[in-house]
Design an enzyme around this catalytic site. Structure first.
Site, PDB file in Angstrom:
ATOM      1  CG  ASP A 269      -1.827   1.192   1.308  1.00  0.00           C
ATOM      2  OD1 ASP A 269      -1.936   1.914   0.289  1.00  0.00           O
ATOM      3  OD2 ASP A 269      -2.447   1.407   2.370  1.00  0.00           O
ATOM      4  CE  LYS A 276      -0.249   3.747   3.392  1.00  0.00           C
ATOM      5  NZ  LYS A 276      -1.111   4.333   4.420  1.00  0.00           N
ATOM      6  CG  ASP A 287      -2.409  -2.508   3.917  1.00  0.00           C
ATOM      7  OD1 ASP A 287      -2.948  -2.634   5.038  1.00  0.00           O
ATOM      8  OD2 ASP A 287      -2.773  -1.672   3.063  1.00  0.00           O
ATOM      9  CG  ASP A 346      -3.153   5.803   2.116  1.00  0.00           C
ATOM     10  OD1 ASP A 346      -3.005   4.573   1.895  1.00  0.00           O
ATOM     11  OD2 ASP A 346      -2.533   6.422   3.011  1.00  0.00           O
ATOM     12  NE  ARG A 350     -11.885   3.322   3.928  1.00  0.00           N
ATOM     13  CZ  ARG A 350     -11.825   4.310   4.834  1.00  0.00           C
ATOM     14  NH1 ARG A 350     -12.804   5.191   4.911  1.00  0.00           N
ATOM     15  NH2 ARG A 350     -10.798   4.408   5.655  1.00  0.00           N
TER      16      ARG A 350
END
Ligand code: BES
Ligand code: MN
Ligand code: ZN
Length: 500
Positions: A269, A276, A287, A346, A350
């Protein structure tokens, strides 16, 4: 990797060149066979205990090097506290402590499975052994230089000494399978993302076929056909194609609805276009800890032939920022038909869960589904690294998971779900945004979003394991960065409530 440890059960013999571990209570009392085996060393132990202020309290230990009167190189006395208060979790811990006393440089170890009250029961011996196995795990496949303390010893044989070897062996069978599941999950989490990308992750799940799990791998084309655009949008900026893996274990009655486990498998990620910061980004190889747990759990259930129908589904993607990557402001249509405005790329986990959860409920009509995901930094702010956050639409599942958590030490704490948070997800352009727009209640708005993709009011639990899946608290039974968190918790849940 555990191939360096040979764990067995047998009658007591002190290992000539190795380490002997024995247990005493908080009045420094040994079991009768232990006291006999120590022989003239009993006095030595008493003197050492006095000198070191060792009182035998639970988890404490006393080391004696080349003890006079014994052949072993080292004798370790481990305190168990009050024998009457010991729970299965404690035996696991004691096994871990004992294993920690058998260093990699030791040829052999023997752990005397006796309490001051007498012989341990087979279940207790087996718990001890499982703790030892979990403790012995080390991820060192990329270390080409041998450690200083390694010397020439390549493998350790550790014997758990018991008068009932066959009983212990029988009791250990299931626990061995569960431990293998935990170690499998740890391996997957520890692997770097250049090795473990979505297709490779999917390939590794094929190993489950050996224990009787049916494995299906869906590629991008198949997922496009299903309309899984929320998941696919996350992976579109990576040169590694996305995959979904469906694993099935049918140990229950033919027409019994399955229980379902769903994992976030973001192999790396970066944050995508909403990239990030550099510091600590290497941790994002973990992740996919949720997906790793699901794979480990499926192994555990199959290995111990659990009398349950279970399905495991994982969405494997890599969140990267190339020229084809998803942008903030993009709108995707999820498999459910609901449209989602992408705000921060990011918040990718979900989106993956949205499609896999929808698919799981529609295809399998499960009794319940539990998803695991390293989903939000916010849950770490709320709960630290001790508890996973639990969000659910079902009080019974909440209660049961709470109890399984207390029993295994993999703790869960219930967090709120409430429509009052929903307005934070309103979008100007689509059915919803996928982030709350503010950092407040970040783990809750994430759960609130995911809930919209739970079809047909299926009983559902979301476990946010961002704080527990990797880099979490080290314990007597875990010294690994990837913790394998959740395998024992969910195996226990199934064993206690869903097997006939
Ligand atoms: N994988 C991260 C969450 C995470 C952070 C897990 C630290 C483990 C350790 C997740 O995809 C993420 O980036 N979440 C964002 C969401 C935000 C953009 C709404 C977060 O928590 O900051
Ligand atoms: Mn992210
Ligand atoms: Zn993530």
């Amino acid at each position: 990797m555990t191939d360096a440890l040979k764990l067995g059960f047998g009658p007591f013999t002190a290992p000539a060149k190795g380490v002997l571990v024995v247990f005493c209570d908080d009045s420094l009392k040994f079991g009768p066979a232990t006291a006999k085996a120590l022989g003239s060393a009993n006095g030595l132990v008493a003197r050492a205990a006095k000198a070191e202020h060792f009182t035998g309290k639970s988890g404490s230990s006393l080391d004696l090097i080349v003890p006079e009167g014994l052949k072993v190189v080292r004798l370790t006395v481990v305190g168990v506290g009050k024998v009457s208060e010991l729970t299965p979790k404690d035996f696991l811990k004691l096994g871990g402590i004992a294993m920690g006393k058998v260093p990699a440089s030791a040829a052999d170890g023997a752990v005397f499975a006796e309490l001051p009250g007498g012989a341990m029961k087979p279940d207790q011996v087996a718990d001890l052994a499982q703790g030892a196995k979990l403790r012995a795990y080390k991820f060192d496949r990329y270390k080409t230089k041998r450690k200083d303390d390694d010397h020439s010893v390549k493998s350790r044989a550790v014997t758990i000494a018991t008068g009932d070897s066959s009983g212990a062996r029988r009791a250990f069978e299931a626990r061995d399978g569960i431990a293998d599941g935990v170690l499998m999950a740890r391996d997957l989490v520890n692997e770097p993302a250049n090795v473990l990308y979505p297709d490779e992750f999917a390939r590794r799940t094929l190993a489950l076929k050996k224990v009787g799990v049916a494995v299906e791998v869906l590629d991008v084309k198949a997922m496009k056909k299903l309309g899984m655009n929320a998941l696919l949008g996350v992976g579109q900026g990576s040169s590694h194609d996305s995959r979904m893996v469906v694993m099935r274990w049918n140990g229950g009655k033919k027409n019994d609805a399955p229980v379902a486990f769903i994992g976030k498998g973001v192999c790396f990620d970066t944050g995508g276009i909403s990239i990030k910061p550099a510091s600590g980004m290497e941790d994002m190889k973990g992740d996919m800890a949720g997906a790793a747990c699901v794979v480990g759990l499926m192994h555990a259930l199959a290995a111990r032939k659990a009398k349950v129908n279970a399905v495991g589904l994982i969405g494997c993607v890599e969140n990267m920022p190339d020229g084809n990557a998803q942008r903030p402001g993009d709108i995707v249509t999820s498999m459910s038909g609901q449209t989602i405005e992408i705000i921060n790329t990011d918040a990718e986990g979900r989106l993956v869960l949205a499609d896999v959860l929808w698919y799981a409920a529609k295809r399998f009509k499960p009794k319940f589904m539990i998803d695991l995901a390293t989903l939000t930094g916010a849950i770490i702010v709320a709960l630290g690294q001790e508890y996973a956050g639990m969000f659910t639409n079902n009080d019974e599942l909440s209660h049961r998971l709470h109890l399984s958590g207390e029993a295994t030490g993999e703790l869960v704490w219930r967090m709120p779900l409430n429509p009052v948070y929903d307005k934070m997800l309103d979008s100007k352009f689509a059915d919803m945004k996928h982030t709350g727009g503010s950092r407040w209640g970040g783990a809750i708005t994430a759960a609130q979003f995911i809930q919209r993709f739970v079809a047909d009011k299926t009983p559902w639990v979301h476990l946010d394991i961002a704080g527990t899946g990797f880099d979490s608290r080290m314990s007597d039974i875990n010294k690994s960065w990837g913790s394998g968190w959740g395998v024992r918790l969910l195996d226990k849940l199934v064993a206690d409530y869903y097997e006939k």
